[in-house]
Design an enzyme around this catalytic site. Structure first.
Site, PDB file in Angstrom:
ATOM      1  N   SER A 104      31.593  17.945  -5.040  1.00  0.00           N
ATOM      2  CA  SER A 104      31.075  17.429  -3.791  1.00  0.00           C
ATOM      3  C   SER A 104      32.239  16.928  -2.951  1.00  0.00           C
ATOM      4  O   SER A 104      33.122  17.686  -2.592  1.00  0.00           O
ATOM      5  CB  SER A 104      30.043  16.345  -4.051  1.00  0.00           C
ATOM      6  OG  SER A 104      29.291  16.084  -2.909  1.00  0.00           O
ATOM      7  N   HIS A 119      22.545  21.373  -6.396  1.00  0.00           N
ATOM      8  CA  HIS A 119      23.807  20.651  -6.253  1.00  0.00           C
ATOM      9  C   HIS A 119      24.338  20.199  -7.606  1.00  0.00           C
ATOM     10  O   HIS A 119      25.534  20.180  -7.846  1.00  0.00           O
ATOM     11  CB  HIS A 119      23.602  19.452  -5.333  1.00  0.00           C
ATOM     12  CG  HIS A 119      24.871  18.864  -4.840  1.00  0.00           C
ATOM     13  ND1 HIS A 119      25.805  19.589  -4.135  1.00  0.00           N
ATOM     14  CD2 HIS A 119      25.383  17.611  -4.944  1.00  0.00           C
ATOM     15  CE1 HIS A 119      26.825  18.823  -3.827  1.00  0.00           C
ATOM     16  NE2 HIS A 119      26.596  17.618  -4.310  1.00  0.00           N
ATOM     17  N   ASP A 159      21.884  25.144  -3.649  1.00  0.00           N
ATOM     18  CA  ASP A 159      22.319  23.774  -3.354  1.00  0.00           C
ATOM     19  C   ASP A 159      21.514  23.216  -2.182  1.00  0.00           C
ATOM     20  O   ASP A 159      21.516  23.776  -1.095  1.00  0.00           O
ATOM     21  CB  ASP A 159      23.814  23.777  -3.008  1.00  0.00           C
ATOM     22  CG  ASP A 159      24.419  22.385  -2.971  1.00  0.00           C
ATOM     23  OD1 ASP A 159      23.682  21.429  -2.685  1.00  0.00           O
ATOM     24  OD2 ASP A 159      25.631  22.259  -3.212  1.00  0.00           O
TER      25      ASP A 159
END
EC number: 3.4.21.-
Length: 960
Positions: free
Chosen positions: A780, A888, A854
């Site tokens: 991330s 994610h 995601d």
């Protein structure tokens, strides 16, 4: 509900809250080896999508040969298993030669990491735990291993920011428990033999486990497999005394709707359940011919700035589908079989009983819906009902909230934070006075109101408190004491007020006024006790022969040497405090988990105090104990085995060093078991981190965490490479500081590079890391960091691993992470921070990994796609792996194992030898050992950005 997610287990002590296991993530506990579904083909839907680029022009020819070889092996691969038999996971044949293996890595197929990593990830999971309301029983909730990819591959609807399994009418990808067992907590602190909850169907998937207030019953939902799918969930109840479970409803046609609220206990024998309306019929069908074009209009010139939300409604068909799946019929169901429908079908999102169990706060969504914001901003009604379903009054009907400003601390207009007082049936809410816009200068900024459930005619809401910062909640005690919290992110200021809710003549006063960044000054949080109504209020403590008003403050005890948790007895009136408990400082890290002597009316006597504590060390995993006053007797109640004994003697040290601008930095250095730098020399090193923003250098330099905490290793943790003889620099602080009026990101790259340089110099100075063999990684915002470091500090690192990142900030124009300026307000910042704009500078090998599905705002999969193409366009050595069905955070075993294989291959190939044309890449995967290509290549694996709890578990916002 209290949850304690240590290395491999979790406690819950709030019996009224629903227990449902979290989806596996990098911070999840280690899970058991599951059976894997067989794949008939190596299609792009079932196999990892890999893109790679090499500087060598021969790569195209070799890739073509590899693809041809893959096609010839496809049928054999689909029939083999990782152990050489049984069902296949689509992995490559173990008979491939070393050369073939690395060529095949350019293609498709799921792989396994080396056994030393795989064995840690496949360690059995320890059950989650929950205490009964009376603290006399512990419920063991048994969990399964990592789920197979087939579970993630189930069809799902993406509607209004929610992913829905239409077949089950639940959130998609729900994990579950596999069994329940109850242990009696005996007077000597030991546990009785387990009493298994019986009657549950074989293979039943258990969710939403909750205790009745009297602790005599459990309620939960069960799904079973039907024709390859899970059935719709059914509500079950279990008698705690006998351990026998049964369906709550006599009818087999009443199913739970688990999209939003599932069910709540109204009293000890009655549940209010959100059910699928019996008359709803088949789901709406998408029109073959559209009724017209899709249009979005802003002819009113309204300013609407929103972040890059995903899974939004796209058209009226989606809106109809959302209504279909999210609408519930509320049903009152008694344990004796009595059933009563209440209200009309609606999209109910919250059901909250009052403390006297006479009223309900009922929240629901309604049209008009939005195509640019998720359902949390849809129009919302909040009503008060009696618990038998009679409408009392409407508290509010909030309009669609598309225009909430992007600035930190901006909120929705109108009533918010609507709930009951924890000590009496009065409604409570806050209303903004700045229109929800944090950039507006007003005083007061928020007003907190209170009103009885059924006010008399003409009775106006009572102003409980006025605040100049943003309201952050209330801890209730009684009419003489409550604590009100407010904060402001831009200045990091946080304040705690003492109020007397029942006394208008007592003025509010400030108890604490401090910086939220200053962890050294944190006084701790008040401990709460459970009431008979199932709510939690501040625990008042009575000392013998003392009329003072005392509470317990439970603090992390941050110090320059690390955290030393404490429990203080605090006089709320004088501010005097007495430390009644403190963690060991030398070997162990201990914390106060919960108050256990809370089932009493009135003040708690100091001599009867009982608390639950945890204890761990660098090498000993977390165990829980009871501590009893006045003699402080300790009774250990758990004895969990070490989750990975092969790393039981790992070496851990919290290190401190300094950035060139004088900022003090910290990191946790892990070294393999038995390693001696004087004898073994420097190791290859994996640097894994995540930047954070600060307002002051002093706060940025404070130590967070303890050197004595147990090293919990998640399924995608960087610490797994201790088993591969790497040094791991975990969570080196990378503070991005903006003091005064300066914005932190105005000097992002400069401070990022300076922090990394200081960390690298420190591990090299210590002789534990080879300067030429240091890899950098993160996910991330940590992936964003990784790409920037390879672009702006290539001299520091041999290669990089970037998982589920965002690399082009012009694609997130209305803010990202904690940046709340727009692209047009801070164009240079957006451009300079974007590694996409510096793709031509990246020369070191970089592995990009991303989930194909995601749904995290800001980290769309196309971020990695486009970054890879930019890198390829400049001849960078790179590899991109896109994981089918993963979001994610990654959860399927096939995906996680492949991510680890990709990461290990990358490290062995480009970090250990630190040469782009290395001809060795040791890999002991069952599917074959890895060997380098004869030309320089780059490829990719995957891991999510949002789950690295080692570095950013306490970050304030969702990672963008």
């Amino acid at each position: 509900m209290m949850r304690f997610h240590k290395a491999c287990h979790r406690f819950s002590l709030s019996p009224l809250c629903h227990l449902s296991p979290p989806s596996p993530s990098p911070a999840s506990s280690l899970l058991l080896l599951p059976k894997l579904s067989g794949f008939s083909t190596l299609s792009t839907r079932r196999c990892v999508r890999v893109r790679r680029f090499s500087e060598n022009p021969l790569t195209t020819v070799m890739a073509s040969r590899s693809a041809s070889r893959l096609r010839s092996l496809a049928s054999a691969c689909s029939g083999g298993a990782e152990d050489g038999g049984g069902t296949s996971n689509g992995s490559l044949s173990a008979s491939a030669t070393a050369t073939e293996d690395d060529e095949l890595a350019i293609g498709t197929g799921y792989r396994l990491p080396p056994p030393e990593i795989r064995d840690i990830v496949d360690a059995p999971p320890v059950p989650a735990l929950s205490f009964s309301p009376h603290r006399d029983k512990i419920l063991f909730l048994k969990r399964r291993a990592l789920p197979p990819l087939a579970d993630l591959a189930r069809p799902e609807e993406k509607l209004a920011g929610v992913r829905i399994d239409g077949y089950c009418n639940t959130r998609s990808r729900m994990s579950f428990y596999t069994g329940l067992g109850i242990h009696q907590l005996l007077p000597d602190g030991t546990l009785s033999p387990e009493k298994e909850i019986t009657g549950i169907p074989d293979g039943g998937k258990i969710n939403f486990v909750t205790w009745s207030n009297d602790g005599k019953h459990l309620a939960f939902s069960i799904r079973v497999d039907e024709n390859g799918n899970s059935s719709k969930p059914v509500v079950w109840v279990a008698d705690v005394e006998t351990g026998v479970a049964r369906p709550l409803f006599n009818s087999q046609d009443i199913f739970l709707n688990a999209i939003f609220e599932s069910f709540v206990w109204i009293d000890n024998s009655t549940l209010l359940v959100s059910t699928i309306p019996s008359s709803r019929g088949e789901p709406p069908k998408k029109p073959l011919v559209p009724s017209g074009p899709k249009t979005l209009s802003n002819e009113t010139k309204t300013v609407v700035q929103v972040r890059t939300f995903q899974d939004l409604l796209k058209d009226e068909y989606d809106a109809d589908l959302f209504d279909y799946y999210a609408s519930s019929q509320l049903v009152l169901a008694s344990l004796d079989g009595t059933v009563k429908e209440v209200g009309v079908p609606a999209v109910y999102t919250s059901l909250d009983p009052s403390t006297d169990h006479k009223y309900l706060l009922v929240s629901s969504l309604h049209r008009p819906y939005s195509f640019i914001v998720p359902c949390g901003r849809f129009p919302k009604k909040v009503e008060v009902w009696t618990t038998d379903g009679r409408f009392v009054r409407q508290l509010c009907d909030l309009p669609l909230a598309e225009d909430i400003p992007i600035a930190s601390n901006s909120v929705r207009k109108g009533m918010r934070s609507i709930n009951w007082r924890a000590d009496k049936p009065s409604t409570l809410w806050a209303e903004t006075q700045d229109g929800g816009d944090a950039k507006m200068e007003v005083s007061p900024r928020d007003i907190v109101y209170m009103q009885s459930a059924e006010p008399l005619a003409g009775e106006e809401p009572e102003v409980l408190h006025k605040l100049d910062l943003r309201y952050g909640g209330i801890s209730w005690c009684d009419d003489t004491l409550a604590l009100v919290y407010e904060s402001w992110y831009k200045t990091r200021r946080t304040r705690t007020w003492v109020i007397s809710p029942g006394s208008n003549d007592v003025s509010p006063r400030i108890l604490f006024d401090r910086s939220s960044e200053d962890v050294y000054s944190d006084p701790g949080s008040t401990m709460l006790r459970r009431t008979d109504a199932g709510t939690y209020v501040i625990a008042k403590i009575k000392k013998e022969n003392d009329e003072g008003t005392y509470v317990l403050l439970n603090g992390s005890g941050a110090t320059p040497q690390g955290n030393v948790p404490f429990l203080d007895l605090f006089d709320i009136n004088t501010g005097n405090k007495e430390r009644i408990w403190e963690s060991d400082k030398e070997k162990y890290f201990e914390t106060v988990v919960a108050l256990m002597s809370d089932q009493k009316e009135g003040d708690l006597k100091m001599e009867e105090l009982k608390i639950l504590t945890s204890k761990e060390s660098k090498t000993e995993n977390t165990q829980y104990s009871l501590q009893l006053w006045p003699d402080r007797k300790v009774q250990q109640i758990t004895n969990f085995p070490h989750p990975y004994p092969q790393l039981a003697s790992l070496q851990k040290e919290m290190i401190r060093y300094q950035r060139k601008d004088g900022v003090q930095l910290t990191a946790t250095l892990y070294l393999p078991p038995g390693y001696d730098p004087s004898k073994d020399g420097p190791l290859p090193c994996l640097f894994w981190s995540y930047p954070g923003e600060f307002k002051s250098k002093d706060a940025a330099g404070q130590v967070r965490g303890s050197p004595n905490e147990f090293a919990g290793i998640g399924s995608t943790s960087a610490l797994l490479w201790l088993a591969r003889r790497f040094a791991i620099l975990s969570g080196p602080t990378i503070p991005i500081i903006g003091e005064g009026d300066e914005e932190a990101n105005d000097r992002y790259v400069e401070q990022l590079v300076a922090s990394a340089e200081a960390a690298v110099e420190e591990v090299v100075r210590r002789g534990v890391a080879d300067r030429s063999k240091i890899a950098v990684g993160g996910h991330s915002y940590g992936a964003f960091m990784t790409a920037n470091l390879l672009a702006h500090a290539p001299h520091l690192f041999a290669c990089g691993i970037a998982r589920s990142g965002a690399y082009n900030r012009t694609l997130t124009p209305f803010g990202f992470q904690n940046e709340d300026r727009t692209l047009w307000e801070a164009t240079n910042v957006y451009v300079e921070m974007s590694p996409f704009m510096s793709a031509n500078k990246i020369k070191k090998p970089i592995l990009l990994i991303h989930g194909e599905e995601d749904n995290n705002p800001g980290t769309l999969t196309m971020q990695s796609d486009r970054f890879f193409n930019a890198l390829k366009g400049h001849g960078a050595l790179c590899r991109l792996v896109v994981l089918p069905h993963e979001s994610h955070g990654y959860s399927a075993r096939e995906s996680i194992m492949h991510v680890l294989w990709e990461t290990d291959r990358w490290l062995q190939k480009y970090c250990v030898p630190n040469t782009s044309d290395a001809d060795t890449s040791p890999d002991q995967s069952k599917e074959g050992s890895d060997s380098a290509d004869k030309v320089s290549t780059g490829t990719g694996g995957g891991n999510p950005e949002f789950g690295e709890h080692e570095v950013h578990s306490k970050l304030r916002r969702s990672l963008l």
